[in-house]
Scaffold this motif. Structure first.
Motif, PDB file in Angstrom:
ATOM      1  N   LYS A 108       0.843  -1.185   0.000  1.00  0.00           N
ATOM      2  CA  LYS A 108       0.000   0.000   0.000  1.00  0.00           C
ATOM      3  C   LYS A 108       0.886   1.246   0.000  1.00  0.00           C
ATOM      4  O   LYS A 108       1.744   1.391   0.871  1.00  0.00           O
ATOM      5  CB  LYS A 108      -0.901   0.004   1.239  1.00  0.00           C
ATOM      6  N   PRO A 109       0.693   2.162  -0.962  1.00  0.00           N
ATOM      7  CA  PRO A 109       1.489   3.393  -0.967  1.00  0.00           C
ATOM      8  C   PRO A 109       1.056   4.332   0.153  1.00  0.00           C
ATOM      9  O   PRO A 109      -0.144   4.524   0.377  1.00  0.00           O
ATOM     10  CB  PRO A 109       1.197   3.992  -2.344  1.00  0.00           C
ATOM     11  N   VAL A 110       2.025   4.881   0.856  1.00  0.00           N
ATOM     12  CA  VAL A 110       1.762   5.794   1.965  1.00  0.00           C
ATOM     13  C   VAL A 110       2.725   6.973   1.855  1.00  0.00           C
ATOM     14  O   VAL A 110       3.928   6.766   1.626  1.00  0.00           O
ATOM     15  CB  VAL A 110       1.952   5.093   3.326  1.00  0.00           C
ATOM     16  N   GLU A 111       2.209   8.186   1.987  1.00  0.00           N
ATOM     17  CA  GLU A 111       3.088   9.350   1.997  1.00  0.00           C
ATOM     18  C   GLU A 111       4.054   9.231   3.173  1.00  0.00           C
ATOM     19  O   GLU A 111       3.656   8.831   4.270  1.00  0.00           O
ATOM     20  CB  GLU A 111       2.281  10.637   2.118  1.00  0.00           C
ATOM     21  N   ARG A 112       5.304   9.591   2.938  1.00  0.00           N
ATOM     22  CA  ARG A 112       6.320   9.426   3.970  1.00  0.00           C
ATOM     23  C   ARG A 112       5.923  10.136   5.278  1.00  0.00           C
ATOM     24  O   ARG A 112       6.113   9.612   6.355  1.00  0.00           O
ATOM     25  CB  ARG A 112       7.668   9.946   3.470  1.00  0.00           C
ATOM     26  N   ARG A 113       5.374  11.328   5.152  1.00  0.00           N
ATOM     27  CA  ARG A 113       5.021  12.094   6.353  1.00  0.00           C
ATOM     28  C   ARG A 113       3.863  11.463   7.113  1.00  0.00           C
ATOM     29  O   ARG A 113       3.660  11.748   8.300  1.00  0.00           O
ATOM     30  CB  ARG A 113       4.672  13.533   5.977  1.00  0.00           C
ATOM     31  N   LYS A 114       3.102  10.591   6.427  1.00  0.00           N
ATOM     32  CA  LYS A 114       1.960   9.954   7.072  1.00  0.00           C
ATOM     33  C   LYS A 114       2.291   8.573   7.633  1.00  0.00           C
ATOM     34  O   LYS A 114       1.427   7.933   8.240  1.00  0.00           O
ATOM     35  CB  LYS A 114       0.796   9.838   6.089  1.00  0.00           C
ATOM     36  N   LEU A 115       3.517   8.103   7.421  1.00  0.00           N
ATOM     37  CA  LEU A 115       3.885   6.773   7.906  1.00  0.00           C
ATOM     38  C   LEU A 115       3.724   6.628   9.413  1.00  0.00           C
ATOM     39  O   LEU A 115       3.186   5.610   9.877  1.00  0.00           O
ATOM     40  CB  LEU A 115       5.316   6.422   7.488  1.00  0.00           C
ATOM     41  N   PRO A 116       4.155   7.591  10.238  1.00  0.00           N
ATOM     42  CA  PRO A 116       3.970   7.426  11.693  1.00  0.00           C
ATOM     43  C   PRO A 116       2.507   7.240  12.097  1.00  0.00           C
ATOM     44  O   PRO A 116       2.192   6.379  12.942  1.00  0.00           O
ATOM     45  CB  PRO A 116       4.547   8.719  12.272  1.00  0.00           C
ATOM     46  N   SER A 117       1.595   8.006  11.493  1.00  0.00           N
ATOM     47  CA  SER A 117       0.186   7.862  11.855  1.00  0.00           C
ATOM     48  C   SER A 117      -0.388   6.555  11.306  1.00  0.00           C
ATOM     49  O   SER A 117      -1.223   5.906  11.962  1.00  0.00           O
ATOM     50  CB  SER A 117      -0.630   9.053  11.346  1.00  0.00           C
ATOM     51  N   PHE A 118       0.068   6.140  10.109  1.00  0.00           N
ATOM     52  CA  PHE A 118      -0.362   4.861   9.546  1.00  0.00           C
ATOM     53  C   PHE A 118       0.076   3.718  10.451  1.00  0.00           C
ATOM     54  O   PHE A 118      -0.689   2.799  10.741  1.00  0.00           O
ATOM     55  CB  PHE A 118       0.228   4.688   8.148  1.00  0.00           C
ATOM     56  N   ARG A 119       1.313   3.799  10.917  1.00  0.00           N
ATOM     57  CA  ARG A 119       1.858   2.759  11.794  1.00  0.00           C
ATOM     58  C   ARG A 119       1.113   2.725  13.118  1.00  0.00           C
ATOM     59  O   ARG A 119       0.773   1.642  13.624  1.00  0.00           O
ATOM     60  CB  ARG A 119       3.342   3.027  12.022  1.00  0.00           C
TER      61      ARG A 119
END
Length: 230
Positions: free
Chosen positions: A120-131
């Protein structure tokens, strides 16, 4: 089996995450026959793995498997995993200005990979919230671990589950490549107290699972916790 047919069967099984020994066993050939075919496939389809961004598991993961040594494998305490055997694994790899992420929900006590998501593509800046969202059901922050540990948890649990008669979730094949090439080594012990332990999940086909365990393991050789009558 003709050479071309054997090669294609090896390709299919490798894509499903099976180790060389498991492929040889499934095809009823010697491991020495399978190994050069795997190398041939790798040479014919060269690909460079995207750089690893990070790999995380839930706190308390180590209460679901047994192992000795490996002080380099971190954990943060027992957490909640020890009551279910479930381990969440998340792997992120670089993809230009963003990252691509795969999630694996692993039942280390019985069923292997119960669910898989991605890449799944995730914007780098959104990775912490995705995690954070991926691990929201676990107490505490996710634990960053070496990729080799993630491989052993996921592929090792798949091998254990296959021995009981269970295949990984259908979406695993799409996400398996994110884990990288596995060397087939696994020094983790699966199951609970040396035996399979099935705990009923909300989306399980419980009758089928129980029938499979009784057929392949036998009554008295596994534990279970379900809403079904014995």
């Amino acid at each position: 089996m003709a050479d071309d047919e054997l090669l294609e069967r090896v390709r299919e099984l490798r894509a499903r995450g099976r180790s060389p020994k498991e492929i040889a066993r499934a095809l009823k050939v010697r491991p020495a026959t399978v190994t050069p075919l795997i190398r041939r496939l790798a040479a014919a389809e060269p690909r460079e793995e995207a750089p690893l961004t990070g790999c995380w598991v839930n706190p308390g993961w180590s209460s679901s498997v047994r192992f000795t040594g490996h002080p380099e494998w971190p954990d943060t305490g027992p957490g909640e995993t020890g009551v279910s055997g479930l381990v969440m694994v998340l792997v992120a790899r670089e993809r230009g200005s963003s990252v691509r992420v795969c999630e694996f929900l692993v039942d280390t006590w019985c069923l292997g990979v119960k669910n898989a998501l991605g890449p799944k593509p995730v914007e780098r800046r959104k990775l912490p919230s995705f995690r954070a969202d991926a691990f929201r059901s676990y107490p505490g922050a996710p634990v960053e671990v070496p990729l080799v540990l993630a491989q052993r948890i996921v592929f090792g649990a798949i091998g254990y589950a296959r021995g009981l008669g269970f295949e990984p979730h259908a979406d695993f094949a799409k996400a398996a490549g994110h884990l990288g090439e596995w060397d087939g080594v696994c020094d983790l012990e699966f199951g609970r107290d040396g035996m399979p332990m099935y705990i009923e999940g909300p989306h399980d086909d419980t009758w089928r699972i129980m029938h499979t365990l009784r057929q392949n393991v036998g009554d008295g050789n596994f534990h279970y916790l379900t809403g079904l009558r014995p």
